[in-house]
Enzyme design. Structure first.
Site, PDB file in Angstrom:
ATOM      1  N   THR A 108       0.834  -1.210   0.000  1.00 53.20           N
ATOM      2  CA  THR A 108       0.000   0.000   0.000  1.00 53.20           C
ATOM      3  C   THR A 108       0.864   1.253   0.000  1.00 53.20           C
ATOM      4  O   THR A 108       0.592   2.220  -0.735  1.00 53.20           O
ATOM      5  CB  THR A 108      -0.923   0.002   1.227  1.00 53.20           C
ATOM      6  OG1 THR A 108      -1.713  -1.183   1.238  1.00 53.20           O
ATOM      7  CG2 THR A 108      -1.833   1.222   1.212  1.00 53.20           C
ATOM      8  N   THR A 145      -1.511 -10.977  -1.437  1.00 55.91           N
ATOM      9  CA  THR A 145      -0.596 -11.898  -0.763  1.00 55.91           C
ATOM     10  C   THR A 145      -0.623 -13.266  -1.431  1.00 55.91           C
ATOM     11  O   THR A 145       0.143 -14.153  -1.053  1.00 55.91           O
ATOM     12  CB  THR A 145      -0.983 -12.048   0.718  1.00 55.91           C
ATOM     13  OG1 THR A 145      -2.339 -12.501   0.801  1.00 55.91           O
ATOM     14  CG2 THR A 145      -0.858 -10.726   1.451  1.00 55.91           C
ATOM     15  N   ASP A 177      -6.669  -3.391  -2.895  1.00 57.60           N
ATOM     16  CA  ASP A 177      -5.992  -4.339  -2.016  1.00 57.60           C
ATOM     17  C   ASP A 177      -6.724  -5.683  -2.065  1.00 57.60           C
ATOM     18  O   ASP A 177      -7.921  -5.741  -2.366  1.00 57.60           O
ATOM     19  CB  ASP A 177      -5.982  -3.789  -0.591  1.00 57.60           C
ATOM     20  CG  ASP A 177      -4.919  -4.445   0.276  1.00 57.60           C
ATOM     21  OD1 ASP A 177      -4.085  -5.194  -0.269  1.00 57.60           O
ATOM     22  OD2 ASP A 177      -4.919  -4.195   1.496  1.00 57.60           O
ATOM     23  N   ARG A 226       5.992  -3.288   9.017  1.00 56.58           N
ATOM     24  CA  ARG A 226       4.777  -3.021   9.793  1.00 56.58           C
ATOM     25  C   ARG A 226       4.935  -3.518  11.227  1.00 56.58           C
ATOM     26  O   ARG A 226       4.553  -2.842  12.187  1.00 56.58           O
ATOM     27  CB  ARG A 226       3.569  -3.695   9.139  1.00 56.58           C
ATOM     28  CG  ARG A 226       2.265  -3.473   9.903  1.00 56.58           C
ATOM     29  CD  ARG A 226       1.143  -4.283   9.286  1.00 56.58           C
ATOM     30  NE  ARG A 226       0.845  -3.833   7.935  1.00 56.58           N
ATOM     31  CZ  ARG A 226       0.132  -4.534   7.059  1.00 56.58           C
ATOM     32  NH1 ARG A 226      -0.336  -5.725   7.395  1.00 56.58           N
ATOM     33  NH2 ARG A 226      -0.115  -4.054   5.861  1.00 56.58           N
TER      34      ARG A 226
END
Length: 352
Positions: free
Chosen positions: A85, A178, A129, A237
């Site tokens: 993102t 993913t 996404d 993250r």
């Protein structure tokens, strides 16, 4: 329809991120830290790691700007938390356009994706996404939009049905997933740039932690940043999340400067060990060792023993254990490796 537009639209020059910091925002100078999303880099030059990906995209962006065209469609895939993102937002900033953000589960009805497409401005980015979760109807709407900047709509039903076409402005679709293998071939083949994001190395992760500490106004020693980097599973993250947890402990304990000992103490409270394994990882390995002698054991059996969904184990828990070499997949089931046994303090398995 869940659509997020990144930044307030500016009539004269639509920008993804307003370059002028607001009071209290990260990077606005002295003052309270208000927004954690300020940790995201805004330009390719600020994006740490993924050097090959950055090189490919930098060339594509430069060529696109020179031709004054829309960037070719981009598919980014890889494990969660690696910056897919963020890279989409960076691309929009580099191109000086807006990025409209949504996710595939939010595009259930045809009118959802149609509404997005007809409202796009020339050269804008549309980020979807979890694009592998698009339904068949949404995919078929995207095919002519991606190839010919055309929207084909069916009006009416039965014998009175007819197709009408609407011209769309040139745009860039950035898809993130993913599970690249779950995409249909017709959709995957329509992306001009298909790039994988890899897990980050320790040096890059340390640089990411140090940058985040600076933006969050945390006095963090270099060894402490390295300690966070070692425990974050190769994922920015998670590194930023762990850093915030360390900051919480330092704030409560009254530590003005954070060293490696405080990092170890803080992350131990959250059951993250020195290799980045958390409670879920250790539960899986311990169950395999105690109940099944280290394996081989089937995934469904492990899921039942842990009270977890097998898909969750396969997608969330196992990848990092496989990366470390603590777990092995075999045709007969999962096995704990000698490295995994050693990490948990178990003796090596006796030869059969």
């Amino acid at each position: 329809m869940a659509i997020v537009s990144s930044g307030s639209p500016q009539p004269s020059q639509p920008r993804l991120v307003d370059p002028t910091p607001v009071v209290g925002e990260v990077g606005a100078g002295p003052g309270p830290i208000a927004r954690e999303d300020g940790l995201r880099p805004k330009r390719l030059a600020d994006y740490i790691g993924q050097s090959e990906l950055k090189q490919v995209l930098a060339i594509a962006v430069e060529a696109t700007r020179a031709r004054q065209e829309a960037l070719d469609h981009v598919l980014l895939y890889g494990p969660p938390g690696l910056g897919k993102t963020t890279m989409a937002l960076v691309l929009a900033e580099e191109l000086g356009v807006r990025c409209r953000i949504t996710s595939a589960p939010a595009l259930e009805r045809p009118r959802d994706i149609v509404g997005l497409l007809v409202n796009l401005q020339p050269h804008e980015l549309l980020f979807i996404d979890e694009i592998h979760r698009l339904n068949r109807v949404a995919e078929e709407i995207l095919y002519p939009a991606m190839e010919d900047c055309r929207l084909d709509l069916t009006v009416g039903k039965g014998t009175t049905a007819r197709t009408r076409s609407l011209e769309l402005p040139p745009f860039t679709l950035v898809g993130a997933t993913t599970k690249a293998g779950a995409l249909s071939s017709p959709l995957r083949d329509r992306f001009g740039l298909i790039q994988r994001l890899e897990f980050y190395g320790i040096d890059d992760l340390q640089a990411i932690v140090e940058r985040a500490a600076g933006l969050l106004q945390i006095a963090l020693e270099a060894d402490a940043a390295l300690e966070v980097a070692r425990r974050c599973r190769g994922t920015p993250r998670i590194a930023n999340r762990l850093l915030r947890r360390v900051r919480d402990v330092a704030s409560v304990r009254g530590h003005g400067r954070i060293g490696p000992a405080l990092v170890a103490e803080a992350l131990s409270l959250h059951r993250v060990d020195d290799r980045g394994l958390d409670a879920s990882d250790r539960r899986l390995l311990t169950l395999m060792l105690e109940a099944y002698g280290g394996g081989p054991v089937g995934l469904d059996t492990l899921a039942a023993g842990l009270g977890e969904d097998s898909a969750t184990l396969e997608a969330v828990v196992e990848p990092y254990l496989l990366q470390l070499g603590f777990l092995q997949r075999t045709p007969r089931g999962r096995l704990v490796t000698p490295a995994g046994r050693n990490h948990l303090g178990w003796p090596a398995k006796a030869a059969a």
